[in-house]
Design a protein around this motif. Structure first.
Motif, PDB file in Angstrom:
ATOM      1  N   ASP A 413       0.860  -1.174   0.000  1.00  0.00           N
ATOM      2  CA  ASP A 413       0.000   0.000   0.000  1.00  0.00           C
ATOM      3  C   ASP A 413       0.903   1.233   0.000  1.00  0.00           C
ATOM      4  O   ASP A 413       1.822   1.331   0.815  1.00  0.00           O
ATOM      5  N   PRO A 414       0.696   2.203  -0.927  1.00  0.00           N
ATOM      6  CA  PRO A 414       1.544   3.399  -0.939  1.00  0.00           C
ATOM      7  C   PRO A 414       1.605   4.089   0.416  1.00  0.00           C
ATOM      8  O   PRO A 414       2.632   4.655   0.788  1.00  0.00           O
ATOM      9  N   THR A 415       0.521   4.019   1.185  1.00  0.00           N
ATOM     10  CA  THR A 415       0.523   4.640   2.506  1.00  0.00           C
ATOM     11  C   THR A 415       1.536   3.958   3.421  1.00  0.00           C
ATOM     12  O   THR A 415       2.185   4.608   4.247  1.00  0.00           O
ATOM     13  N   VAL A 439       3.013  15.429  10.546  1.00  0.00           N
ATOM     14  CA  VAL A 439       2.275  14.495  11.411  1.00  0.00           C
ATOM     15  C   VAL A 439       1.885  15.177  12.709  1.00  0.00           C
ATOM     16  O   VAL A 439       0.759  15.005  13.218  1.00  0.00           O
ATOM     17  N   ALA A 440       2.788  15.983  13.276  1.00  0.00           N
ATOM     18  CA  ALA A 440       2.472  16.703  14.517  1.00  0.00           C
ATOM     19  C   ALA A 440       1.338  17.684  14.306  1.00  0.00           C
ATOM     20  O   ALA A 440       0.457  17.842  15.169  1.00  0.00           O
ATOM     21  N   SER A 448      -7.001  18.706  10.173  1.00  0.00           N
ATOM     22  CA  SER A 448      -7.482  17.452   9.590  1.00  0.00           C
ATOM     23  C   SER A 448      -7.804  17.531   8.109  1.00  0.00           C
ATOM     24  O   SER A 448      -8.389  16.608   7.556  1.00  0.00           O
ATOM     25  N   SER A 449      -7.440  18.612   7.449  1.00  0.00           N
ATOM     26  CA  SER A 449      -7.678  18.722   6.011  1.00  0.00           C
ATOM     27  C   SER A 449      -6.403  19.182   5.339  1.00  0.00           C
ATOM     28  O   SER A 449      -5.496  19.731   5.979  1.00  0.00           O
ATOM     29  N   THR A 477      -2.385   9.155   9.294  1.00  0.00           N
ATOM     30  CA  THR A 477      -2.514   9.624  10.667  1.00  0.00           C
ATOM     31  C   THR A 477      -3.948   9.563  11.167  1.00  0.00           C
ATOM     32  O   THR A 477      -4.207   9.172  12.311  1.00  0.00           O
ATOM     33  N   LEU A 478      -4.897   9.925  10.304  1.00  0.00           N
ATOM     34  CA  LEU A 478      -6.296  10.011  10.737  1.00  0.00           C
ATOM     35  C   LEU A 478      -7.096   8.755  10.449  1.00  0.00           C
ATOM     36  O   LEU A 478      -8.184   8.573  10.998  1.00  0.00           O
TER      37      LEU A 478
END
Length: 822
Positions: A413-415, A439-440, A448-449, A477-478
């Motif tokens: 998975d690329p993620t 990430v922080a 979150s966007s 992260t989300l």
């Protein structure tokens, strides 16, 4: 000024200095009284984004990093246009060119670099420019507005970006490069060849092994540039010459102050000079024998120095590996490290000619020491991190060239590949933002966007090439809590929105509907009734003269050149220029109505006569008779100019201030036939009483004693909206230029089926004003593009040629305008 705070004086207001100050005022507000001397008469802006400004992809306001309000908010004194000429280390003062002096406790030198100008005859001519700042861009835009030929000396990053920008502005461009291949410091010969081929495919001529002997002009010492003379005797005609042959650290001020200077201002790992109260960052410095010209190391220097100024003695700058990306739309290029051949080195090469992809990794002792990627740079962050970390890749050797998706031998998975990157991995090279910072911002800062992360960290806020990586970090992260920013797709055949489709058509030079659908991954073989009209318009607007209109990809009204009515019959509206008609035209309309038993003849709200109830089979014959009387289509059915409504103006009205009828006729003759994202209606009122209702049209003109008020973005349909004032101009020629430029901007930025007022609300009325009113060079370039496109638009759909119109009266509207621009 507070007596308890130390005085920090900053010489230079570039990106490195700006990052130091930003770190200080956000992490230790009030620690210093800060004064910045900026040689430019501007605030801090993103200099690596000058190329998109030159090409027209961005406006200057979009690349501003710190505006005037920011300096005021943080109590920073910015002295714009104040060049520092001397440093008195004994008195601890700086002196500016205007004679002013200012004391400091700590001094930061951030004077950047100076462009290298070839020492050849004619280098001082006024049309010989360099390319380093917004002032240079403005000079190039002014030159480009005059058209002609440009010669760019230097085939490095800046030279190629300057060439692409000038080409986008309509100039004929030649790039001269001394070495055998372009960007030879960053690319191996194979990638250099691919780059040269891509540049020439964009209509830019490239001459390598070209040694410039002289710039030709009025006696070499005065007059205008006429050409460039090469060492081999060739002469290249030129109206503009851009020197982009390299940069040098601007260390003269430090040297005159007695500081240690080699190529640049010598600094230690704390960014300190040999004076304990003087520091330096940016392109002007030399650290461990290295001078840097890219933003990532400059930002790292800035963070270290800010930490030191805040008392963090452990902060050190140890140098860093650098990478290069070319910011020319449609050319994907990445280079990092050492790619030269040598003892004990091996290479892995992947070539895919069908996809125009080239990858080369240089290995030494099972570690990547250099990489060149062309065509597909999506894995650049992963390769670059392996290079910086000195990672042992022996376990990945067999699949390494294919990227992180195949690390270890099986697709991931690329993620997951992004997850494997360490926190210090650089994600955004333009702004020096690492993975940990992003990430922080997501996990701790609650951003979150994509837009929120971009605003907080600046990641993906410049060239945008790292946007995919930032979105993957959001998703990583989300998890399920992340919803990608909503983009309304063009239709169900694609996930791409209108703006992205338009951008990719230009970036990939897609010139046909099959090419768009193939290259952009359409889910259906031929598209649908929703996307085909949009793609047809976008291709027509992007490539006038090259792309042929596909009539079968238009709505029924445009296919039959009439408006279908609820009973299946059609309405026909012949054009009446500015609302004027004549007994002969009225007689022809009456004859047609009787001959074909047309049941209803109505005067429209746009001052035209509508023949309603025409049978489909009668349409060709109806138009044959109207054409014979000298009348052409009013395009009442089209996504195009509909009408120009007028009042009688000075000819008859006692209140008229200008010839509104005559101007309306000129506008309509100039604009007719132009395809637009949606219908466009104009009006010209002869006085502020506004009888023609100009202030609720897409573009309206209100005549006043001093000239003409220009209005735009009005509506009077389901949504009623008054216009916004664009500006006031003194004469009719200005009206036509501003109107043509505004419609061209709308044509290039508007989404299909988006009215002018909705487009203006989306991009911003102030942004439109800046591009049309404030930026004369951009206005004239837009106008020139509109005029050019009209050469392929002004024809009647029901006749092979316009009949019954005075050729001198009709044709020159576009042709004479083109001559004026040229």
């Amino acid at each position: 000024m507070s007596a308890s705070r130390q005085k920090l004086v900053v010489v230079g207001n570039g990106m490195a200095a700006g990052r130091v100050v930003e770190e200080l005022v956000t992490k230790a507000p009030g620690l210093y009284d800060i004064t910045i001397f900026g040689a430019e008469p501007r605030v801090n802006y993103d200099r690596i984004m000058l190329s998109p400004v030159l090409s027209g992809e961005k406006e200057y306001e979009e690349i501003v990093i710190h505006d005037d309000a920011w300096y005021g908010k943080h109590g920073v004194t910015l002295l714009k246009g104040r060049l520092v000429t001397a440093i008195d280390r004994a008195a601890k003062t700086v002196r500016s060119a205007d004679g002013g002096e200012l004391a400091y406790d700590k001094l930061l030198i951030a004077t950047g670099s100076s462009p290298f100008v070839l020492p050849v005859p004619g280098a001082g001519l006024p049309e010989v420019l360099t390319y380093r700042d917004q002032g240079d861009v403005e000079k190039m835009l002014a030159a480009a507005a005059r058209g002609g030929r440009a010669v760019v000396i230097g085939g490095g990053l800046l030279g190629l970006e300057a060439a692409a920008g000038l080409k986008a502005r309509g100039m004929e461009v030649t790039v001269l490069h001394l070495m055998p291949t372009l960007m030879e410091r960053q690319l191996d010969p194979s990638a250099g060849y691919l780059l040269e081929r891509a540049v020439e495919a964009r209509g830019i001529h490239v001459i390598t092994r070209a040694n410039t002997k002289a710039i030709l002009g009025g006696g070499l010492e005065g007059g205008q540039v006429t050409g460039v003379l090469l060492e081999d005797g060739r002469e290249l005609p030129a109206d503009l010459v851009v020197m982009a042959a390299g940069i040098r650290p601007n260390a003269g001020l430090a040297k005159e102050a007695g500081l240690a200077v080699n190529r640049g201002v010598v600094v230690d790992d704390a960014m300190g000079t040999d004076d304990p109260d003087i520091f330096a960052v940016g392109e002007c410095v030399e650290h461990r024998g290295v001078c840097y010209g890219l933003v990532a190391p400059l930002y790292e220097m800035a963070k270290v120095l800010a930490a030191r100024l805040m008392g963090h003695t452990a902060a050190v700058y140890g140098g860093m590996a650098i990478s290069t990306k070319l910011k020319v739309t449609g050319i994907n290029l990445f280079s990092a490290g050492d790619f030269a051949e040598g003892e004990g080195r091996e290479e892995i090469v992947l070539r895919d000619p069908s996809r125009n992809v080239y990858r080369r990794l240089i290995l030494a002792e099972n570690r990547i020491i250099g990489t060149v990627l062309y065509g597909d740079t999506s894995d650049s962050a992963w390769f670059f991190q392996l290079l910086k970390d000195g990672s042992d890749i022996s376990g990945l050797r067999d699949t390494l060239i294919f990227g992180p998706a195949y690390a270890g031998g099986s697709p991931l998975d690329p993620t997951a590949a992004v997850a494997a990157l360490p926190a210090e991995a650089e994600i955004c090279g333009c702004n020096g933002v690492c993975k940990g910072t992003i990430v922080a911002a997501i996990s701790d800062g609650g951003h979150s966007s994509l837009d929120a992360v971009r605003a907080h960290t600046k990641a993906s806020g410049s060239c945008g090439s790292c946007t995919g990586l930032v979105e993957q970090l959001l998703e990583l992260t989300l998890g399920d809590g992340y919803a990608r920013d909503a983009v309304s797709p063009v239709c169900g055949c694609t996930d791409l929105g209108h703006d992205e489709v338009r951008r990719l058509i230009v970036a990939h030079e897609l010139r046909s509907m099959p090419a768009v659908m193939q290259e952009l991954g359409w889910k259906t073989s031929c598209g649908c009734a929703k996307c085909r009209p949009a793609l047809n318009y976008y291709l027509l607007a992007t490539w006038p003269g090259d792309y042929l209109d596909d009539s079968q990809s238009r709505f029924i009204n445009e296919r039959v050149h009439a408006n279908i009515q609820k009973d299946g019959t059609y309405s026909v509206v012949p054009r009446m220029w500015g609302g004027l008609t004549s007994p002969a035209e009225l007689r022809a309309i009456a004859d047609v109505a009787e001959k074909f038993a047309i049941p209803t003849v109505k005067v429209t709200g746009g001052q035209r006569i509508d023949l309603l109830g025409v049978k489909k089979e009668d349409l060709p014959a109806v138009w044959a008779d109207l054409n014979a009387a000298g009348m052409v289509s009013g395009h009442a059915y089209g996504k195009s100019l509909r009408t120009v409504k007028t009042c009688v103006g000075t000819d008859w009205c006692r209140f008229g201030t200008q010839d509104s009828t005559g101007l309306g006729v000129k506008l309509e003759r100039f604009l007719w036939g132009s395809w637009t994202p949606h219908k466009v209606k104009l009006a010209v009122s002869g006085c502020p009483r506004n009888c023609a209702e100009a202030t609720c049209k897409d573009f309206g003109v209100v005549c006043v004693d001093s000239g003409y008020e220009l209005h735009f973005a009005g509506a009077a349909g389901m949504h009623v909206k008054g216009t916004d004032l664009l500006c006031t101009v003194p004469d009719e020629d200005d009206v036509i230029e501003y109107c043509g430029a505004l419609l061209q901007l709308y044509r290039e930025q508007g989404r299909y089926l988006e009215r002018v007022y909705k487009w203006a609300a989306r991009v911003g009325v102030a942004t439109v004003r800046r591009q049309i009113v404030d930026d004369a060079a951009k206005r004239k370039a837009l106008f020139a593009r509109f005029v050019f496109s009209q050469k392929f638009s002004q024809s009647d759909p029901w006749a092979e040629r316009v009949q019954g119109l005075d050729a001198h009266e009709f044709k020159p509207m576009a042709e004479l305008a083109l001559e004026d621009v040229a």
